[in-house]
Design a protein around this motif. Structure first.
Motif, PDB file in Angstrom:
ATOM      1  N   LEU A 227       1.177  -1.169  -0.223  1.00 18.08           N
ATOM      2  CA  LEU A 227       0.280  -0.155   0.075  1.00 18.08           C
ATOM      3  C   LEU A 227       1.015   1.970  -0.316  1.00 18.08           C
ATOM      4  O   LEU A 227       1.478   0.636   1.050  1.00 18.08           O
ATOM      5  CB  LEU A 227      -1.424  -0.255   1.549  1.00 18.08           C
ATOM      6  CG  LEU A 227      -2.074   0.660   0.772  1.00 18.08           C
ATOM      7  CD1 LEU A 227      -3.325   0.410   1.618  1.00 18.08           C
ATOM      8  CD2 LEU A 227      -1.789   2.450   1.609  1.00 18.08           C
ATOM      9  N   SER A 251      -0.110  -8.072  -4.594  1.00 13.34           N
ATOM     10  CA  SER A 251      -1.205  -6.718  -5.382  1.00 13.34           C
ATOM     11  C   SER A 251      -0.399  -4.904  -4.803  1.00 13.34           C
ATOM     12  O   SER A 251       0.442  -5.119  -4.260  1.00 13.34           O
ATOM     13  CB  SER A 251      -2.680  -6.750  -5.224  1.00 13.34           C
ATOM     14  OG  SER A 251      -2.077  -6.511  -3.703  1.00 13.34           O
ATOM     15  N   THR A 253      -1.137  -1.521  -4.092  1.00 17.01           N
ATOM     16  CA  THR A 253      -2.811  -0.164  -4.034  1.00 17.01           C
ATOM     17  C   THR A 253      -2.241   1.150  -3.553  1.00 17.01           C
ATOM     18  O   THR A 253      -1.119   1.010  -2.940  1.00 17.01           O
ATOM     19  CB  THR A 253      -3.886  -0.629  -2.869  1.00 17.01           C
ATOM     20  OG1 THR A 253      -4.448  -1.430  -2.788  1.00 17.01           O
ATOM     21  CG2 THR A 253      -4.367   0.532  -2.596  1.00 17.01           C
ATOM     22  N   GLN A 255      -3.037   4.602  -2.646  1.00 15.60           N
ATOM     23  CA  GLN A 255      -3.751   5.138  -2.319  1.00 15.60           C
ATOM     24  C   GLN A 255      -3.698   7.110  -2.196  1.00 15.60           C
ATOM     25  O   GLN A 255      -2.453   7.262  -2.088  1.00 15.60           O
ATOM     26  CB  GLN A 255      -3.822   5.644  -0.178  1.00 15.60           C
ATOM     27  CG  GLN A 255      -5.151   6.269   0.094  1.00 15.60           C
ATOM     28  CD  GLN A 255      -4.678   5.831   2.059  1.00 15.60           C
ATOM     29  OE1 GLN A 255      -4.543   4.971   2.427  1.00 15.60           O
ATOM     30  NE2 GLN A 255      -5.277   6.525   2.118  1.00 15.60           N
ATOM     31  N   ALA A 273      -8.942  -0.726   1.888  1.00 15.15           N
ATOM     32  CA  ALA A 273      -8.420  -1.339   1.279  1.00 15.15           C
ATOM     33  C   ALA A 273      -7.674  -2.395   1.474  1.00 15.15           C
ATOM     34  O   ALA A 273      -7.917  -3.798   1.098  1.00 15.15           O
ATOM     35  CB  ALA A 273      -6.900  -0.900   0.695  1.00 15.15           C
TER      36      ALA A 273
END
Length: 279
Positions: A227, A251, A253, A255, A273
């Protein structure tokens, strides 16, 4: 708070909030008191948030041998916590420098990792390079901010190797998505909560072997999520994409408009998330 013994007898402490399956949280800093992660339990109500105070920080004892602060040696402290909790596998959340420890733990104990969540992670353990130009380019995304000019000038001095004792304070606004009263209070609360001796030893010679760690992570049989903050100059999204590519099941992500502490900048987006990944 609960305490337990490390491999060398040092008494370690962790703080447990909430119910549900445990989520062990490793703080950054490096070697920062885990108190700054305290708000995570309110965002993840279906997990039992377990904040580990690394040795020599927070409520954990100071070891007799300061060489135990080295990151690769802290792996044994995380394993001691897993054993104390009686868990077959750990779900791990690691922030910033704590991600180096999480990566080394996953490399040494791959069968003990359930899910691995790296939030705006440091990259030293895996040898990814974040250049000064990367940081400056990311910082320029904030050019419209009223505080930008002096903060950017300080960042240029830092990148050029001309930092002074005031430099890190001057670039503080870049760490947050909004440099408001809440961000200033968070910054002020962190003062004095870092063990400087431990931080100096954390990355000492021998702490990291990026090639070996990358090879181990390439075989990790666990879901991984990175993240990133869209404006985080410590862990720019481009470097985070390279980090995610090291894992077979990862993965990324990003923000938007978040800095180095995305749970502060947009708690709802962060919680959504993370909860989706941990579900």
């Amino acid at each position: 708070m609960i305490t337990f013994p490390a491999y060398d007898g040092t008494r370690l402490a962790c703080h447990v909030r909430g119910g549900g399956p445990p989520l062990v949280c490793l703080p950054g800093g490096p070697m920062q008191d885990s108190a700054y992660l305290a708000g995570l339990d309110g965002l993840l109500p279906h997990r039992g948030v377990v904040r580990l105070d690394l040795r020599g920080t927070g409520s954990s004892a100071t070891p007799d041998d300061p060489s135990g602060y080295r990151c690769d040696r802290l792996v044994d402290d995380v394993e001691a916590l897993r054993e104390h909790l009686g868990l077959e596998k750990l779900d791990l959340l690691a922030h910033s420098a704590g991600a180096n420890l999480a990566a080394l733990y996953a490399a040494r104990h791959p069968g003990r990792v359930g899910r691995l969540l790296l939030v705006t992670p440091s990259v030293f353990a895996v040898g990814i390079t974040v250049t000064g130009d990367d940081r400056l380019e990311t910082a320029r995304l904030r050019a419209a901010e009223p505080w930008f000019a002096p903060a950017y000038a300080a960042l240029e001095e830092l990148v050029a190797g001309r930092a002074t004792p005031d430099t890190f304070g001057a670039i503080a606004p870049f760490w947050y998505g909004r440099w408001d009263d809440a961000a200033r209070a968070h910054r002020a609360a962190e003062e004095g909560h870092k063990n400087q001796e431990a931080a100096a030893a954390y990355g000492a010679e021998g702490a990291f072997d990026p090639d070996a760690t990358r090879a181990a992570l390439a075989a990790l049989d666990a879901p991984v999520m990175l993240l990133a903050g869209g404006t985080d100059l410590a862990a720019p999204p481009r470097a985070m994409a390279a980090y995610a590519a090291l894992f077979p099941d990862a993965s990324l992500t990003v923000q938007p408009d978040a800095g180095h502490y995305p749970w502060l900048d947009d708690p709802q987006a962060f919680a959504a998330a993370v909860s989706a990944f941990l579900a």
